[in-house]
Design a protein around this motif. Structure first.
Motif, PDB file in Angstrom:
ATOM      1  N   SER B 102       0.829  -1.197   0.000  1.00 54.07           N
ATOM      2  CA  SER B 102       0.000   0.000   0.000  1.00 54.07           C
ATOM      3  C   SER B 102       0.869   1.253   0.000  1.00 54.07           C
ATOM      4  N   LEU B 103       1.936   1.243   0.811  1.00 50.85           N
ATOM      5  CA  LEU B 103       2.814   2.426   0.858  1.00 50.85           C
ATOM      6  C   LEU B 103       3.479   2.648  -0.505  1.00 50.85           C
ATOM      7  N   LYS B 104       3.827   1.559  -1.176  1.00 50.44           N
ATOM      8  CA  LYS B 104       4.420   1.702  -2.514  1.00 50.44           C
ATOM      9  C   LYS B 104       3.409   2.296  -3.495  1.00 50.44           C
ATOM     10  N   LEU B 105       2.147   1.891  -3.376  1.00 48.04           N
ATOM     11  CA  LEU B 105       1.126   2.488  -4.250  1.00 48.04           C
ATOM     12  C   LEU B 105       0.953   3.973  -3.936  1.00 48.04           C
ATOM     13  N   TRP B 106       0.977   4.324  -2.635  1.00 45.84           N
ATOM     14  CA  TRP B 106       0.879   5.750  -2.273  1.00 45.84           C
ATOM     15  C   TRP B 106       1.972   6.550  -2.962  1.00 45.84           C
ATOM     16  N   GLU B 107       3.184   5.964  -3.019  1.00 37.97           N
ATOM     17  CA  GLU B 107       4.325   6.726  -3.534  1.00 37.97           C
ATOM     18  C   GLU B 107       4.141   7.133  -4.994  1.00 37.97           C
ATOM     19  N   GLY B 108       3.360   6.387  -5.752  1.00 36.34           N
ATOM     20  CA  GLY B 108       3.159   6.745  -7.157  1.00 36.34           C
ATOM     21  C   GLY B 108       1.741   7.189  -7.472  1.00 36.34           C
ATOM     22  N   LEU B 109       0.937   7.391  -6.434  1.00 35.14           N
ATOM     23  CA  LEU B 109      -0.506   7.542  -6.662  1.00 35.14           C
ATOM     24  C   LEU B 109      -0.874   8.847  -7.375  1.00 35.14           C
ATOM     25  N   SER B 110      -0.233   9.956  -7.014  1.00 37.39           N
ATOM     26  CA  SER B 110      -0.583  11.234  -7.640  1.00 37.39           C
ATOM     27  C   SER B 110      -0.371  11.164  -9.153  1.00 37.39           C
ATOM     28  N   GLN B 111       0.756  10.563  -9.572  1.00 40.89           N
ATOM     29  CA  GLN B 111       1.047  10.437 -10.998  1.00 40.89           C
ATOM     30  C   GLN B 111       0.057   9.476 -11.649  1.00 40.89           C
ATOM     31  N   ASP B 112      -0.211   8.364 -10.961  1.00 39.40           N
ATOM     32  CA  ASP B 112      -1.100   7.350 -11.525  1.00 39.40           C
ATOM     33  C   ASP B 112      -2.501   7.923 -11.741  1.00 39.40           C
ATOM     34  N   LEU B 113      -2.976   8.700 -10.750  1.00 32.84           N
ATOM     35  CA  LEU B 113      -4.342   9.232 -10.828  1.00 32.84           C
ATOM     36  C   LEU B 113      -4.421  10.528 -11.618  1.00 32.84           C
ATOM     37  N   LEU B 366     -16.702  -9.130   0.410  1.00 32.07           N
ATOM     38  CA  LEU B 366     -16.697  -8.272   1.587  1.00 32.07           C
ATOM     39  C   LEU B 366     -15.326  -7.627   1.796  1.00 32.07           C
ATOM     40  N   ASN B 367     -15.362  -6.319   2.011  1.00 32.18           N
ATOM     41  CA  ASN B 367     -14.174  -5.546   2.362  1.00 32.18           C
ATOM     42  C   ASN B 367     -14.544  -4.820   3.652  1.00 32.18           C
ATOM     43  N   ALA B 368     -13.979  -5.244   4.794  1.00 28.93           N
ATOM     44  CA  ALA B 368     -14.485  -4.764   6.083  1.00 28.93           C
ATOM     45  C   ALA B 368     -13.424  -4.937   7.167  1.00 28.93           C
ATOM     46  N   GLY B 369     -13.815  -4.539   8.386  1.00 32.74           N
ATOM     47  CA  GLY B 369     -12.977  -4.828   9.553  1.00 32.74           C
ATOM     48  C   GLY B 369     -11.676  -4.054   9.606  1.00 32.74           C
ATOM     49  N   TRP B 370     -11.680  -2.793   9.189  1.00 33.41           N
ATOM     50  CA  TRP B 370     -10.412  -2.056   9.061  1.00 33.41           C
ATOM     51  C   TRP B 370      -9.898  -1.505  10.375  1.00 33.41           C
ATOM     52  N   CYS B 371     -10.685  -1.575  11.430  1.00 36.34           N
ATOM     53  CA  CYS B 371     -10.235  -1.051  12.723  1.00 36.34           C
ATOM     54  C   CYS B 371      -9.664   0.345  12.533  1.00 36.34           C
ATOM     55  N   TYR B 372      -8.433   0.578  13.057  1.00 35.53           N
ATOM     56  CA  TYR B 372      -7.823   1.899  12.910  1.00 35.53           C
ATOM     57  C   TYR B 372      -7.113   2.061  11.569  1.00 35.53           C
ATOM     58  N   GLY B 373      -6.941   0.972  10.821  1.00 31.52           N
ATOM     59  CA  GLY B 373      -5.920   0.966   9.763  1.00 31.52           C
ATOM     60  C   GLY B 373      -6.411   1.236   8.375  1.00 31.52           C
ATOM     61  N   GLY B 374      -7.639   1.695   8.245  1.00 29.50           N
ATOM     62  CA  GLY B 374      -8.248   1.746   6.924  1.00 29.50           C
ATOM     63  C   GLY B 374      -7.632   2.743   5.972  1.00 29.50           C
ATOM     64  N   PHE B 375      -7.292   3.942   6.450  1.00 29.97           N
ATOM     65  CA  PHE B 375      -6.864   4.961   5.495  1.00 29.97           C
ATOM     66  C   PHE B 375      -5.571   4.576   4.800  1.00 29.97           C
ATOM     67  N   LYS B 376      -4.559   4.192   5.582  1.00 30.33           N
ATOM     68  CA  LYS B 376      -3.264   3.864   4.977  1.00 30.33           C
ATOM     69  C   LYS B 376      -3.370   2.696   4.004  1.00 30.33           C
ATOM     70  N   ALA B 377      -4.408   1.888   4.189  1.00 29.42           N
ATOM     71  CA  ALA B 377      -4.577   0.693   3.363  1.00 29.42           C
ATOM     72  C   ALA B 377      -5.326   0.978   2.059  1.00 29.42           C
ATOM     73  N   THR B 378      -5.848   2.194   1.900  1.00 28.06           N
ATOM     74  CA  THR B 378      -6.803   2.451   0.821  1.00 28.06           C
ATOM     75  C   THR B 378      -6.380   1.922  -0.555  1.00 28.06           C
TER      76      THR B 378
END
Lengths: 93, 424
Positions: B102-113, B366-378
């Motif tokens: 997920s962190l690797k996807l974040w690193e290129g996300l602005s360009q990708d999107l 089903l995509n669920a149960g993210w507890c505290y960790g949902g945003f970084k996992a997006t």
């Protein structure tokens, strides 16, 4: 702050209490060998939106376990009784 | 296909052109279509995970006959209510590699999107306030490095060079023994994540349908065939559920009972300051995390309120507890005014880890149960959920996030708290 009316101590802040979760789950008999029933008891929840019957322990008071009926949307406390039937009947020994 | 005007790329050139013409020529970022009678795939939930799923269904799998159904407005839930932190300092197999992807996807996300989501890899310091914690941090850092993830164990002097305003005095209530530092961790502008994925999905032909609440499922002989909504019945061959916070409520419409409790988690922001805090800090002595937004406010959070709740607001004792943790960590903030606080509803799972999986209903995922960790996992959540829906099989990164793992005893309990959702 939620105010829980402890049947033994009177109205108290919820920060005096420990939350114990859903009180409507039924524990299988100790010798029940059915894994599915244990799984459902330990891991699954109804998790209702609205009225929820739950356990709280008055850890900074009488230490009794209480059964609290509370709305999970408004946080309104609808009822508080002792969790043990004997205690609820007034025989709290 | 959307009209040509909506296909325009954001670029330095388009910014210059619009700057010179009074910003009157920007097209809307996505369409507002009426729902069709039928789609190949319907995603329930127009938050970060649902929108990311739709985006990767289109981009990675070429599946564009997709609708995202949102009860309110896009990004109105947890994607805009978190403290914007992204990191990959997990230690349990299943979590470690998933969050790093997920962190690797974040690193290129602005360009990708082609959308600036303002990824700021400012680094996260997880403070260590005791000897046993130092050993645990060293172990966690070693696990991270063994998995190719950046991690450094910092001495107190190295921590002090970075954040000199902490209490380093010998009389400190919580003496600082060091920190586990992840340089690539940081923050991301969370609303932009929802909007960027929404625009990216829309540009690939996905219909984003707002003000459309799902009220039931059509299930025939154990297979989902569509959903009932406040805007009519919508047929679908496959349905993905991404409504963390309300997962139990929506899944119950399909007859499922989940290993999840809903709890409220609060977040807070102070009045804006000049630049003070260049890092994300996680406190070692209490559950507390803080960073400074680009606008200058300190953004922070702590524990759950601790009891089942669907109210998107929290209670005062927790506000006091979090504020006292802030003042313990950074004495210099004690006179700041806290200007806003809000709550989001967390899907607290029974082992603290998420679920991205097929369900007992054919075609329902089903995509669920993210507890505290949902945003970084997006991004990784969307990537893996799209893969699971498109192929009918989990991606190797979410194979362990199965719904039936509790039955199998294959828990992923990072904190070792057991089936006590409010303790994760």
């Amino acid at each position: 702050m939620l105010i829980l009316h402890c049947p033994f101590c009177g109205p108290r802040d919820h920060s005096e209490f420990l939350y114990g979760g859903d009180a409507r789950r039924t524990r299988p008999a100790p010798d029940d060998a059915d894994g599915a029933r244990w799984h459902d008891y330990v891991f699954l929840r109804d998790n209702p939106r609205g009225t929820h019957v739950e356990h709280w322990q008055h850890i900074h008071g009488c230490r009794a376990w209480l059964t609290v009926t509370r709305d999970t949307v408004t946080h309104e406390i609808l009822a508080v009784t002792a969790a043990r039937p004997a205690a609820a009947a007034g025989d709290g020994r | 296909m959307p009209p040509k005007s909506q296909m325009s790329e954001y670029s330095v050139l388009s910014l210059l052109r619009e700057g010179l013409t009074g910003h009157t020529g920007w097209p809307r970022a996505w369409r507002d279509p009426a729902p069709k009678a039928e789609y190949d795939t319907v995603i329930i939930g127009g938050g970060g995970h649902g929108l990311a799923t739709a985006y990767y269904l289109a981009k990675n799998h070429g599946i564009t006959d997709v609708a995202v159904l949102e009860k309110g407005w896009l990004g109105g839930g947890n994607v805009g209510r978190n403290t914007t932190i992204v990191r990959s300092n997990y230690m349990i197999p299943g979590n470690t590699e998933f969050y790093e992807f997920s962190l690797k996807l974040w690193e290129g996300l602005s360009q990708d999107l082609n959308y600036n989501v303002m990824v700021s890899q400012r680094g996260q310091l997880n403070l260590v306030n005791g000897q046993a914690q130092l050993d645990a941090a060293a172990r966690r850092g070693n696990v991270m490095r063994a998995n190719g993830i950046d991690a450094e164990l910092l001495t107190p002097a190295a921590v002090r060079r970075r954040v000199p305003f902490l209490d380093f005095s010998p009389a400190a209530r919580f003496p600082i023994y060091g920190a586990l530092y992840q340089p690539r961790a940081g923050t991301v502008r969370h609303d932009a994540v929802a909007w960027g994925f929404a625009r990216g999905a829309d540009r690939r032909g996905v219909d984003l349908i707002q003000n459309c609440e799902v009220t039931g499922f059509r299930i025939e002989r154990g297979r989902v065939t569509g959903v009932e909504t406040t805007r009519g019945t919508i047929g679908a061959r496959r349905v993905g559920l991404a409504v963390a916070g309300s997962s139990g409520q929506v899944a119950a419409l399909a007859g499922l009972r989940l290993p999840i409790e809903s709890h409220v988690l609060q977040a807070f922001v102070t009045e804006p300051l000049k630049p003070l805090l260049d890092y994300v800090i996680g406190f070692g002595a209490a559950h507390f995390y803080i960073s400074q937004s680009d606008k200058g406010g300190l953004v922070y959070g702590g524990d759950l309120d601790g009891y089942n709740s669907y109210a998107q607001r929290g209670n005062l004792p927790l506000i006091e507890e979090v504020a006292s943790a802030a003042a313990s960590l950074m004495p210099c903030v004690s006179r700041l005014r806290q200007v806003r606080e809000w709550g989001g509803i967390m899907d607290m799972s029974m082992d603290g880890s998420p679920i991205i999986a097929a369900t007992p209903v054919d075609g329902l995922y089903l995509n669920a149960g993210w507890c505290y960790g949902g945003f970084k996992a997006t991004p990784a959540s969307g990537w893996c959920f799209a893969h699971t829906i498109a192929t009918g099989r989990p991606h190797e990164l979410n194979a362990r996030f199965a719904l039936d793992r509790f039955r199998a005893g294959a828990h992923i309990d990072e904190k070792g708290a057991g089936p006590t959702p409010n303790a994760h």
